[in-house]
Enzyme design. Structure first.
Site, PDB file in Angstrom:
ATOM      1  N   HIS A  87       0.870  -1.179   0.000  1.00 47.43           N
ATOM      2  CA  HIS A  87       0.000   0.000   0.000  1.00 47.43           C
ATOM      3  C   HIS A  87       0.909   1.231   0.000  1.00 47.43           C
ATOM      4  CE1 HIS A  87      -2.850   2.909   1.802  1.00 47.43           C
ATOM      5  NE2 HIS A  87      -3.819   2.110   1.430  1.00 47.43           N
TER       6      HIS A  87
ATOM      7  N   ASP B  65       2.761  -4.667   8.087  1.00 50.64           N
ATOM      8  CA  ASP B  65       1.587  -3.812   7.919  1.00 50.64           C
ATOM      9  C   ASP B  65       0.354  -4.704   8.076  1.00 50.64           C
ATOM     10  OD1 ASP B  65      -0.645  -2.530   6.925  1.00 50.64           O
ATOM     11  OD2 ASP B  65       0.320  -1.802   5.104  1.00 50.64           O
TER      12      ASP B  65
ATOM     13  N   GLN C 142      -4.883  -4.996   7.081  1.00 53.03           N
ATOM     14  CA  GLN C 142      -5.939  -5.893   6.600  1.00 53.03           C
ATOM     15  C   GLN C 142      -6.021  -7.191   7.387  1.00 53.03           C
ATOM     16  OE1 GLN C 142      -8.193  -5.004   4.534  1.00 53.03           O
ATOM     17  NE2 GLN C 142      -7.254  -3.115   3.796  1.00 53.03           N
TER      18      GLN C 142
ATOM     19  N   LYS D 273     -10.553  -0.115  10.558  1.00 53.47           N
ATOM     20  CA  LYS D 273     -10.772  -1.289   9.708  1.00 53.47           C
ATOM     21  C   LYS D 273     -11.186  -2.507  10.527  1.00 53.47           C
ATOM     22  CE  LYS D 273      -7.302   0.141   6.328  1.00 53.47           C
ATOM     23  NZ  LYS D 273      -7.948   0.594   5.088  1.00 53.47           N
TER      24      LYS D 273
ATOM     25  N   CYS E 265      -4.727   2.507  -3.733  1.00 57.73           N
ATOM     26  CA  CYS E 265      -3.481   2.991  -3.116  1.00 57.73           C
ATOM     27  C   CYS E 265      -2.328   2.020  -3.345  1.00 57.73           C
ATOM     28  CB  CYS E 265      -3.637   3.263  -1.621  1.00 57.73           C
ATOM     29  SG  CYS E 265      -4.764   4.587  -1.253  1.00 57.73           S
TER      30      CYS E 265
END
Ligand SMILES: Cc1ncc(COP(=O)(O)O)c(C=O)c1O
Lengths: 431, 151
Positions: free
Chosen positions: A146, A224, A227, A250, A388
């Protein structure tokens, strides 16, 4: 009615997810009732919210926690000695402890609150990066990052003279080319930052394996988890990463709050990211002593309701069970993949098996933007664009995709409806 | 199912997006310009052959959504044979039309874009090719993006 069908004792007041997560089947459709926003029509059709990779919806329990905080407990933290300040501070620090537990950090001191994943990564890039990187060093990323795990590193590379190198994607499967990892790590790599689950492809990267390989060479790692954190059980010690970042919004929490996990010894050795109140021990006109981590990295009045809402969100998710959420996500994604690939003129992106709840696709001769606009008319919220991840789109040879991304409140019937609507869209644009 | 969108996706627009006219490069064009919409990745390149003050030929290549492609296609038909000044005036009229819905005299077939103003998210798609036109006329070789412009 309880969402966990063989546990009828669960209270409805706290919402359908209030039962223990250890036993019983989840009635997913029932969980939807915890989300007031889902109960509405869009352009006259029942809302089908398939944009969860962008942000999730919020259950009543989180809305209630935010409201309760502002109605009963609101004050500034770490300052006053009056009752409300004590309550606000306790709630803020309780959220930190809960977050540590949520991702299995060793202690709450390893949890820094940020605005989101993006700020967490920028914090590491600036603080750790500026202190440790020099000309000739390599920052290793992957081709599926991302922008928020790419642009901060490019900026730091410009300022330090370090180079950014990417682990390539295997174009056939849209997974990382693992054969290349060791050779790449053998370069002058100082930092390896990688996405856990790709928000564009749904690819799940083998982060524990990647971090183990990096660690053997003394390379510092960041995962990261934007998600992954709210979609699967996450154990940062089992992953073996040095840093882990995610966003509250999220994972059913509010916007404006995110988390940076950092190994204590690394955080303690890092210089401040921003200066101000809250992060100091003592200030003189010519000199300042800083607090230890994590407070050193939380300058100024922080978002306080954010952690309170995030706390409620983490409790909510773990009442359902992230193992179950993960299974549900994967089953729904596999079902969507199967149904969509059976259609003519649909190109699917992402791995063939084991994908997370993210399905990116393109229709032959219909631009993603048009797909999203027509789907919206049918009440279905999709995302269209580069998500993104422009370099990744470029690599895949497309400019954008349409994306359906799922959460536990989505159902197979909604996927069926998507397939039906896609057929209609194809007809609408039929040459 | 998509009846509410019939104002936006008019038959003429659907036809031009499926079968764009003048969809090719012009080798040796007098001027060209690039239009890019970073939000959705629309990317097109407009070519003009100008003789004296008059646009003799116009064509485009690139990719984009239905609205942006149809807009570029209809633009090329519309500006052929017009003077620079007329083309520039048409741009003003089209911009007015896609932001307010007001159709002025002389836009001809371009009136099919009048419905766009009801869909603010699509105004940029409809106007992209026109920004490229102005750039090609005034500052050939330039790249314009929808993010630099007001609309
Ligand atoms: C994989 C990934 N990383 C980072 C981010 C950035 O998260 P945020 O915008 O909440 O900082 C996102 C969200 O869009 C994402 O999907």
């Amino acid at each position: 009615m309880s969402a966990i069908v063989n546990n009828p004792a669960s209270s409805t007041r706290r919402g359908a997810a209030s039962s223990s997560s250890t036993a019983g089947e989840v009635n997913w459709a029932e969980l939807r009732k915890d989300f007031p926003i889902l109960d509405q029509k869009i352009h006259g059709k029942p809302l089908i919210y398939f944009d969860n990779a962008a942000t999730s919806q919020k259950p009543q329990a989180v809305l209630d926690a935010l409201r309760h905080y502002y109605e009963r407990d609101n004050a500034n933290v770490h300052r006053g000695i009056h009752e409300l300040s004590n309550r606000a501070t306790a709630a803020y620090e309780a959220a930190r402890a809960r977050t540590a537990q949520f991702i299995h950090a060793r202690s709450p001191e390893e949890i820094v609150f940020t605005r989101g994943t993006t700020e967490a990564i920028n914090l590491v890039a600036h603080s750790w990066g500026m202190a440790n990187l020099k000309s000739g060093d390599v920052i290793l990323l992957t081709e599926m990052e991302h922008h928020s795990n790419l642009v901060p590193w490019q900026l730091i590379a410009q300022r330090t003279g370090a180079r950014v190198v990417y682990v390539p994607l295997r174009s056939d499967e849209n997974v990382l080319d693992l054969d290349r990892i060791d050779a790449l790590l053998a370069g002058n790599v100082k930092f390896f930052s990688m996405v856990h689950i790709s928000n564009s492809l749904g690819t799940v990267n083998p982060v524990a394996d990647l971090c183990a390989r990096a660690r053997k060479r003394g390379i510092v790692t960041l995962v990261d988890g934007a998600q992954s954190a709210g979609h699967m059980p996450v154990d940062v010690q089992a992953i073996g990463c040095d840093f882990f970042a995610f966003s509250g919004h999220k994972i059913c929490g509010p916007t404006g709050i995110g988390v940076l996990y950092g190994r204590q010894d690394l955080l303690d050795a890092m210089p401040p990211y921003q200066g101000g109140g809250e992060m100091i021990l003592s200030v003189a006109y010519d000199h300042t002593e800083f607090k230890k981590a994590p407070h050193r990295f939380e300058a100024g009045t922080p978002d306080i309701s954010g952690p309170v809402g995030l706390h409620a969100a983490m409790d909510y998710l773990d009442r359902i069970g992230r193992d179950r959420i993960w299974k549900h996500d994967q089953e729904l994604a596999a079902y969507a993949q199967e149904r969509l690939s059976a259609l003519n003129g649909v190109r699917l992106f992402g791995p063939k098996t084991g994908r997370a709840g993210v399905v990116s696709f393109l229709l032959k001769d219909v631009h993603a933007h048009d797909v999203v606009m027509l789907a919206d008319q049918a009440g279905i919220a999709l995302r269209g664009g580069h998500h993104c991840t422009q370099p990744l789109m470029h690599k895949l040879g497309v400019e954008s995709t349409a994306r359906a991304s799922f959460y536990f409140y989505n159902t197979r019937e909604e996927v069926d409806r998507l397939v039906e609507v896609i057929r209609e869209i194809q007809k609408f644009f039929a040459v | 199912m998509f009846d509410d969108l019939s104002d936006l996706y008019q038959q003429v627009i659907l036809d031009h997006c499926k079968k764009p006219r003048n969809f090719h490069e012009i080798p040796g064009a007098t001027c060209s310009a690039h239009g890019h919409n970073p939000l959705c990745g629309d990317n097109l390149k407009l070519f003009l052959t100008i003789d004296g003050d008059r646009i003799q030929d116009a064509a485009f290549v690139g990719s984009g959504c239905c609205i942006s492609k149809a807009s570029a296609s209809l633009l090329t038909e519309s500006v052929k044979g017009r003077t620079r000044e007329e083309a520039r005036q048409t741009f003003d009229k089209v911009r007015e039309m896609v932001t307010t819905g007001k159709v002025q005299d002389g836009v001809g077939k371009l009136a099919v874009f009048a419905g766009v103003y009801r869909f603010p998210a699509r105004v940029k798609c409809a106007i992209l090719a026109w920004h490229a036109l102005v750039a090609a006329l005034e500052d050939p070789g330039k790249s314009v993006t929808t993010e630099d412009e007001q609309t």
